[in-house]
Enzyme design. Structure first.
Site, short mmCIF file in Angstrom:
data_model
loop_
_atom_site.label_atom_id
_atom_site.label_comp_id
_atom_site.label_asym_id
_atom_site.label_seq_id
_atom_site.Cartn_x
_atom_site.Cartn_y
_atom_site.Cartn_z
N TYR A 121 0.83 -1.20 0.00
CA TYR A 121 0.00 0.00 0.00
C TYR A 121 0.86 1.26 0.00
CZ TYR A 121 -3.98 -3.01 1.21
OH TYR A 121 -4.95 -3.98 1.21
N ASN A 144 -12.59 0.41 -5.58
CA ASN A 144 -12.31 0.07 -6.97
C ASN A 144 -13.57 -0.46 -7.67
OD1 ASN A 144 -11.29 -0.84 -9.42
ND2 ASN A 144 -9.87 -2.32 -8.52
N CYS A 152 -6.66 -4.74 -7.94
CA CYS A 152 -6.46 -4.37 -6.54
C CYS A 152 -6.08 -5.57 -5.68
CB CYS A 152 -7.68 -3.65 -5.98
SG CYS A 152 -9.23 -4.52 -6.18
N HIS A 153 -6.30 -6.78 -6.18
CA HIS A 153 -5.86 -7.97 -5.43
C HIS A 153 -4.34 -8.05 -5.34
CE1 HIS A 153 -6.13 -9.25 -9.67
NE2 HIS A 153 -5.12 -10.05 -9.39
N GLU A 179 -2.23 -16.21 -10.34
CA GLU A 179 -1.12 -15.46 -10.94
C GLU A 179 0.25 -15.97 -10.49
OE1 GLU A 179 -1.60 -11.23 -10.72
OE2 GLU A 179 -3.66 -11.32 -11.44
#
Length: 187
Positions: A121, A144, A152-153, A179
């Site tokens: 962050y 979001n 945003c993950h 991912e």
């Protein structure tokens, strides 16, 4: 809200698409994808479409599956993402549901944090030109309107914790595992 004829004025096309993290509400305007919403049960969709239509000042249309026009490419790209064959969304985005610092941070996130990586962050705040605004970045992630597509993950706590997530922490874990950031669950 579920009309089949083409609206005459500003319009919003919406659908519910299946995904590995549950049904997703997708909405698009002629400008681009405007909303992605998790946990799109029929009851939740009914509660979301009215306020979205009011906020955008648009008529809503839900095409039959496979007959999407504005959403054909978002549906295709999301399916490819969950199949593991798409690493970067290439979609026009309608940013009207985000403004100011939130929009600035979300655009920076979309631009600078690629598939398979994470950012803290605080680091994202610095990249967006606001060092020390880590808490405000957290608020931006929570607001979001385009999760998954604007990833945003991929934003985590600076100390290595996973952090919160509007779709739920387990959903965030699934996306990060997809991912390759986290190991896939065994069961």
């Amino acid at each position: 809200m579920d009309t089949t004829e083409r609206p005459r004025g500003p319009h919003l096309e919406w659908t519910v698409a299946p995904s590995d993290i549950g049904p997703l509400l997708l909405a698009a305007t002629p400008e681009g994808l405007v909303r992605v919403e998790f946990h799109a049960s029929p009851e939740r969709v009914d509660r979301m479409i009215g306020p979205l239509v009011s906020r955008l000042g648009a008529d809503a249309r839900r095409p039959a599956p496979g007959e999407e026009e504005l959403l054909a490419e978002p549906v295709r790209q999301l399916a490819a993402y969950f199949a593991g064959t798409l690493r970067r969304f290439e979609l026009p985005l309608d940013w009207r549901l985000s403004s100011g610092f939130n929009r600035q941070v979300l655009r920076e996130l979309d631009r600078s944090v690629p598939y398979g990586s994470v950012v803290g962050y605080g680091e994202l705040a610095a990249r967006a030109g606001q060092p020390g605004a880590a808490q405000a970045v957290g608020n931006a992630m929570g607001s979001n309107p385009l999760p998954v597509v604007v990833p945003c993950h991929r934003v985590v706590e600076n100390d290595g914790g996973i952090g919160g997530f509007g779709g739920g922490v387990e959903t965030k874990r699934i996306l990060l595992a997809l991912e390759g950031v986290l190991p896939r669950p065994l069961f």
